[in-house]
Design a protein around this motif. Structure first.
Motif, short mmCIF file in Angstrom:
data_model
loop_
_atom_site.label_atom_id
_atom_site.label_comp_id
_atom_site.label_asym_id
_atom_site.label_seq_id
_atom_site.Cartn_x
_atom_site.Cartn_y
_atom_site.Cartn_z
N LYS A 291 -16.55 9.26 -2.44
CA LYS A 291 -16.26 9.27 -1.19
C LYS A 291 -14.60 10.00 -0.76
CE LYS A 291 -17.87 4.65 0.46
NZ LYS A 291 -17.46 3.36 0.74
N ILE A 292 -14.11 10.32 0.09
CA ILE A 292 -12.91 10.86 0.20
C ILE A 292 -11.82 9.95 0.25
CG2 ILE A 292 -11.73 12.32 1.83
CD1 ILE A 292 -14.16 13.89 2.55
N ILE A 293 -11.23 9.78 -0.79
CA ILE A 293 -10.07 8.68 -0.93
C ILE A 293 -8.86 9.26 -1.52
CG2 ILE A 293 -9.51 6.53 -2.14
CD1 ILE A 293 -12.63 5.87 -2.07
N PHE A 294 -7.71 8.82 -0.96
CA PHE A 294 -6.30 9.50 -1.22
C PHE A 294 -5.82 8.33 -1.75
CE2 PHE A 294 -7.98 12.07 2.26
CZ PHE A 294 -7.77 13.34 1.59
N PRO A 295 -4.96 8.45 -2.92
CA PRO A 295 -3.88 7.35 -3.37
C PRO A 295 -2.79 7.59 -2.64
CG PRO A 295 -4.15 9.07 -5.00
CD PRO A 295 -5.02 9.50 -4.00
N ILE A 296 -2.10 6.60 -2.13
CA ILE A 296 -0.68 6.46 -1.37
C ILE A 296 0.40 5.47 -1.94
CG2 ILE A 296 -1.60 7.60 0.53
CD1 ILE A 296 -1.71 4.91 1.98
N GLU A 297 1.70 5.98 -2.04
CA GLU A 297 2.71 5.14 -2.36
C GLU A 297 3.49 4.89 -1.39
OE1 GLU A 297 2.92 3.79 -5.47
OE2 GLU A 297 1.21 4.72 -6.37
N LEU A 298 3.78 3.47 -1.19
CA LEU A 298 4.74 3.28 0.03
C LEU A 298 6.10 2.71 -0.74
CD1 LEU A 298 2.66 1.75 2.79
CD2 LEU A 298 3.44 4.13 2.78
N GLU A 299 7.42 3.05 -0.33
CA GLU A 299 8.34 2.71 -1.05
C GLU A 299 8.60 1.24 -0.29
OE1 GLU A 299 10.07 3.53 -3.51
OE2 GLU A 299 8.83 5.13 -3.96
N ALA A 300 9.43 0.28 -0.70
CA ALA A 300 9.87 -1.14 -0.09
C ALA A 300 10.70 -0.71 0.99
CB ALA A 300 10.64 -1.61 -1.03
N ASN A 301 10.19 -1.55 2.14
CA ASN A 301 11.25 -1.45 3.26
C ASN A 301 11.22 -0.21 4.04
OD1 ASN A 301 11.48 -4.30 3.53
ND2 ASN A 301 12.99 -4.13 1.78
N THR A 302 10.01 0.55 3.94
CA THR A 302 9.98 1.89 4.64
C THR A 302 8.85 1.98 5.52
OG1 THR A 302 8.92 2.84 2.68
CG2 THR A 302 11.19 2.79 2.74
N THR A 303 9.15 2.83 6.30
CA THR A 303 7.79 3.34 7.44
C THR A 303 7.56 4.75 7.04
OG1 THR A 303 8.49 1.82 9.03
CG2 THR A 303 7.15 3.61 9.73
N GLN A 304 6.51 5.37 6.74
CA GLN A 304 6.13 6.74 6.73
C GLN A 304 5.06 7.23 7.54
OE1 GLN A 304 5.37 7.12 2.48
NE2 GLN A 304 7.27 6.30 1.70
N ASP A 305 5.27 8.23 7.86
CA ASP A 305 4.06 9.02 8.92
C ASP A 305 2.91 9.74 7.97
OD1 ASP A 305 5.43 8.04 11.06
OD2 ASP A 305 6.73 9.69 11.01
N PHE A 306 1.94 9.73 8.33
CA PHE A 306 0.68 10.19 7.75
C PHE A 306 -0.11 11.26 8.99
CE2 PHE A 306 1.72 6.61 5.33
CZ PHE A 306 1.35 6.95 4.15
N TYR A 307 -0.38 12.34 8.36
CA TYR A 307 -0.93 13.36 9.28
C TYR A 307 -2.53 13.64 8.47
CZ TYR A 307 3.17 14.00 12.02
OH TYR A 307 4.22 13.84 12.67
N VAL A 308 -3.38 13.72 9.24
CA VAL A 308 -5.02 13.96 8.37
C VAL A 308 -5.49 14.98 9.24
CG1 VAL A 308 -7.02 13.17 7.57
CG2 VAL A 308 -5.03 11.66 7.89
N GLN A 309 -6.07 16.13 8.51
CA GLN A 309 -6.81 17.30 9.15
C GLN A 309 -8.21 17.19 8.63
OE1 GLN A 309 -6.50 21.93 9.80
NE2 GLN A 309 -5.65 21.28 8.24
N TYR A 310 -9.09 17.42 9.62
CA TYR A 310 -10.67 17.39 9.35
C TYR A 310 -11.16 18.62 9.68
CZ TYR A 310 -9.78 12.28 9.36
OH TYR A 310 -9.32 11.07 9.43
N GLN A 311 -11.75 19.33 8.83
CA GLN A 311 -12.61 20.57 8.89
C GLN A 311 -14.16 20.30 8.65
OE1 GLN A 311 -10.60 23.75 7.03
NE2 GLN A 311 -8.77 23.05 7.37
#
Length: 803
Positions: free
Chosen positions: A144-164
């Motif tokens: 499958k199409i799976i990405f590993p992601i890391e989130l630092e403590a007490n943070t908010t992060q933005d994610f952008y995904v492009q599909y072709q």
């Protein structure tokens, strides 16, 4: 004061609304210890940028100018598309430590999926996956199409995904996995897909084996369909890319299209053949052929016209839908035309129809996407394969029943054919032996009465030629018996020395005619009498001698006989026949004992014969439990060795046979013989023979009824009875005589069958109805006299004294 209160309330409302908007725009995560995936579709927005390609930096700059829409569900289906889509969402880690997660999106066959994560200080971490990315370059080694992601403590992060995509359906699972939920999800998939692919593998393998065993065309088509379905789902599920084409390429990129097209072609052709559409609806048969042509055209377009690829995905699905409805129409039509199919076939089609309809409706975005609708084709296909396999099992049962029925019909036809063949051989034997009887009998009679040497020589040529034709007839009859395994040996006492002497004399004359030197060698003394089948042993030796003379143009032909006494009164007989003739090529030796085989094809024209001699020799030797071998060098000659055993009669056993007589001296001492024969020529032959016998009278009856009349008015001592006659044949006449129709005095009168029918069936029937002896035409006067005297002799001896 009032204004201040209103302003305070407005500020509080703005703050509350902002908190609500903030909670909707981001997903709050407090850890990584959850076992079910968490969907972020409610916090994501998506926009269609058409054919425009943006880098992440370019997209961020124009983001505010684009219109974003909410995601409708946990696994939204964007339908068939070649447009580029951008999606954005935010994740907030509310815990006091970093967390490691996995983000799943898209389908395994989506061409390109880019994940861009905005981290601290505005830096962007980008990852790329998809069907066009080599497997070992994917962020996660997973189908499958799976990405590993890391989130630092007490943070908010933005994610952008492009599909072709190149025109395939884009699905939007937006699942956040922990390590545990990803493993559990994989286990679930392994169970479901394992059962599904196991069913396909088992069904495909079983019916492939059945095809090789039965050679029924529907079985190989069914295997092709199962194989193409497995190929299609392996491609859709990402297994094909992972294990077969991990480096991508043209075939990998088009695997889904090719598999879908071939599965449509195989399923349509299988249905067309299995349901025998042509037999009950030529119009539907033509529609199927048109559909197959359309699918083949689509396959050609996929292979050679790449520009229209975005159209091929919906087109192959449309063809699939058309096929499903065509199959339903076919099943309905067959029912109304009394050609209804097996119930399991109908259930299989309905299962597949239901599953595939949901799958196609999902592809076209008509129904919401979910795990069930996304995998509905697997459920429908799995049930279909199970039901179709049961249907094919029924087909095997039907084919087996039909085969048994056909075998029964074939057996009946074979038996009928054998009867016709036996009747034909009996007739041909009769029709050929009848004129030969006249030719040989009259030529011999004239030869004995004439003094002209030229006439005698010509008559001898006639006799040799007639005997050659008679030998050919015997070969045909014997070959027929070999084919039907009806060739059997008799066990009678015969004069071995006399038989060998006759063969020597005959072979010497044939060798003399070709200016060959015939050599006879006898090692150890031959016993006078032996037990066995005299005619068959004679046939073995004579066939080999005839071959030796036939294929020898100059030099020698040698017959060597070696005997050795074994325990229990058994004679070991070794016969060696060698010549200096043409010889046999080595490549022909292995096949020389087969029927219709001579050293070379032209030999049949050059030397004549049917090529049956050695085949019959081998069969006769094997019946004697003996062995025959052949050694030859081309151009140097041939040696054939025959080894067999014969039983010898006990020394105190008395021989039951007529007294010996001097050759050419025939005297019946006043006996009267009735000749029952319908053929005037054969009557003439019998007259010419019996007129030379002293003290012999005879009368002639033209058929069985006339014979019975003559027996009622005259006295006869013996009957020579033909078998095939009009009015009443020899069998019926004999049965009437034995039953006392002509009086008790004739119930035991000696009756000898004199017939042109040389088949075993005739011999056995002659014996069963009570005839005393049997001889075949052409009639030899010495043989006839011997059989007549034997019958009279047996009337005078006490059998208890010789048994």
């Amino acid at each position: 004061m009032g204004n201040k209160v209103r302003n305070f309330i407005f500020i509080v409302i703005i703050i509350m609304i902002g908190d609500v908007f903030q909670s909707q725009a981001q997903k709050l995560l407090s850890g990584e210890n959850f076992i079910q995936p968490i969907s972020v579709f409610e916090h994501a927005k998506i926009t269609n940028v058409g054919s425009t390609f943006y880098s992440i930096e370019e997209f961020v700059k124009v983001e505010e100018e684009l219109a974003f829409n909410s995601i409708e569900g946990a696994n939204t289906n964007l339908g068939f598309t070649k447009d580029n889509y951008w999606l954005k969402f935010s994740l907030t880690n509310t815990s006091e430590r970093p967390i490691s997660l996995y983000f799943e999106t898209g389908r395994p066959i989506t061409d390109i999926v880019e994940l861009h994560q905005v981290i601290a200080n505005g830096n962007i971490l980008s990852q790329v996956s998809g069907d066009l990315i080599p497997f070992d370059e994917r962020p996660t080694s997973h189908r499958k199409i799976i990405f590993p992601i890391e989130l630092e403590a007490n943070t908010t992060q933005d994610f952008y995904v492009q599909y072709q995509s190149d025109g395939e359906v884009i699905n939007l699972p937006l699942d956040i996995h922990s390590a545990s939920s990803l493993i559990l999800s994989s286990y679930r998939d392994q169970l479901i897909y394992g059962v599904f692919y196991g069913i396909l593998l088992l069904a495909g393998a079983i019916y492939l084996f059945f095809y090789f065993g039965i050679r029924e065309r529907s079985f190989i088509l069914y295997f092709a369909y199962v194989f193409s379905i497995a190929f299609l789902h392996l491609s859709l599920d990402g297994y094909f890319f992972q294990y077969i084409t991990p480096n991508g390429g043209w075939f990998s990129n088009n695997a889904v299209l090719i598999a879908a097209a071939f599965s449509t072609l195989a399923f349509g052709r299988y249905t067309q053949i299995y349901m025998k559409v042509k037999t009950f609806s030529p119009i539907l048969h033509k529609i199927y052929n048109g559909l197959h042509l359309a699918v083949l055209t689509l396959i050609a377009a996929i292979c050679f016209i790449h520009a229209g690829q975005h159209l091929y995905y919906p087109l192959v699905n449309v063809l699939g839908i058309f096929l499903l409805f065509l199959i339903v129409i076919t099943a309905t039509t067959s029912h109304f035309k009394n050609a209804a199919q097996d119930i399991f076939f109908t259930l299989g089609i309905l299962s597949f129809f239901g599953g595939f309809i949901f799958f196609l409706l999902n592809n076209f975005g008509v129904i919401p996407n979910s795990f069930l609708t996304e995998n509905s084709s697997k459920l429908g296909t799995g049930l279909e394969i199970i039901f179709l396999s049961l249907s094919m099992a029924n087909r095997i049962r039907i084919l087996k029943s039909e085969k048994e029925k056909m075998q029964g019909i074939a057996l009946a036809q074979s038996q009928e054919s054998n009867e016709i063949k036996s009747f034909f051989l009996s007739n041909i034997s009769h029709e050929l032996r009848t004129p030969l009887n006249a030719v040989i009998g009259l030529s011999k009679s004239i030869q004995e009465s004439t003094t002209d040497e030229k006439t005698k020589s010509d008559l001898e040529v006639i006799q040799y030629s007639s005997l050659g034709l008679l030998s050919a007839i015997d070969d045909i009859l014997d070959y027929s018996k070999i084919e039907k395994k009806e060739l059997k040996l008799e066990e009678r006492q015969f004069d071995l020395i006399k038989m060998i002497k006759e063969l020597r004399s005959l072979t010497e004359n044939q060798a003399k005619d070709k200016n060959l030197n015939f050599v006879y060698e006898e090692i150890n003394q031959l016993p006078k009498f032996a037990l066995g089948d005299r005619s068959r042993l004679r046939q073995i030796i004579l066939n080999l001698l005839n071959n030796a003379i036939k294929f020898t143009n100059s030099g020698d032909v040698k017959l060597s006989i070696k005997t050795e006494m074994l325990p229990n009164n058994v004679l070991d007989l070794k016969i060696k026949i060698s010549d200096t003739g043409l010889g046999i090529r080595k490549e022909k030796l292995d096949r020389i004992f087969e029927s219709f085989i001579q050293e070379q094809i032209d030999d049949k024209r050059k030397f004549g014969g049917f090529g049956l001699g050695l085949c019959i020799v081998k069969a006769l030797v094997e019946l004697h439990n003996g062995k025959v071998t052949i050694q030859s060098e081309h151009g140097e000659g041939t040696t054939v060795d025959v080894s067999l055993t014969l039983n010898l009669p006990e020394k105190n056993t008395k021989e039951i046979q007529s007294p010996t007589h001097e050759k050419g001296v025939y005297d019946l001492n006043g006996k009267n013989i009735l000749i029952v024969e319908d053929n005037p020529v054969n009557q003439m032959v019998m007259k010419s023979i019996l007129r030379k016998w002293k003290n012999t009278t005879f009368d002639i009856a033209n058929h069985g009824l006339e014979a019975l009349d003559k027996l009622n008015v005259k006295q006869f001592d013996l009957i020579l009875m033909d078998l095939q006659m009009p009015e009443m044949d020899g069998y019926e006449a004999t049965e009437a005589i034995r039953n006392g129709v002509c009086g008790k005095q004739y119930e035991n009168i000696p009756i000898i069958a004199v017939t042109a029918d040389a088949t075993d069936k005739a011999k056995n029937k002659v014996k069963s109805i009570g005839m005393d002896d049997y001889m075949t035409k052409p009639v030899d006067s010495d043989e006839l006299y011997g059989k007549v005297m034997k019958c009279f002799y047996l009337q005078t001896v006490d059998l208890s004294e010789v048994l």
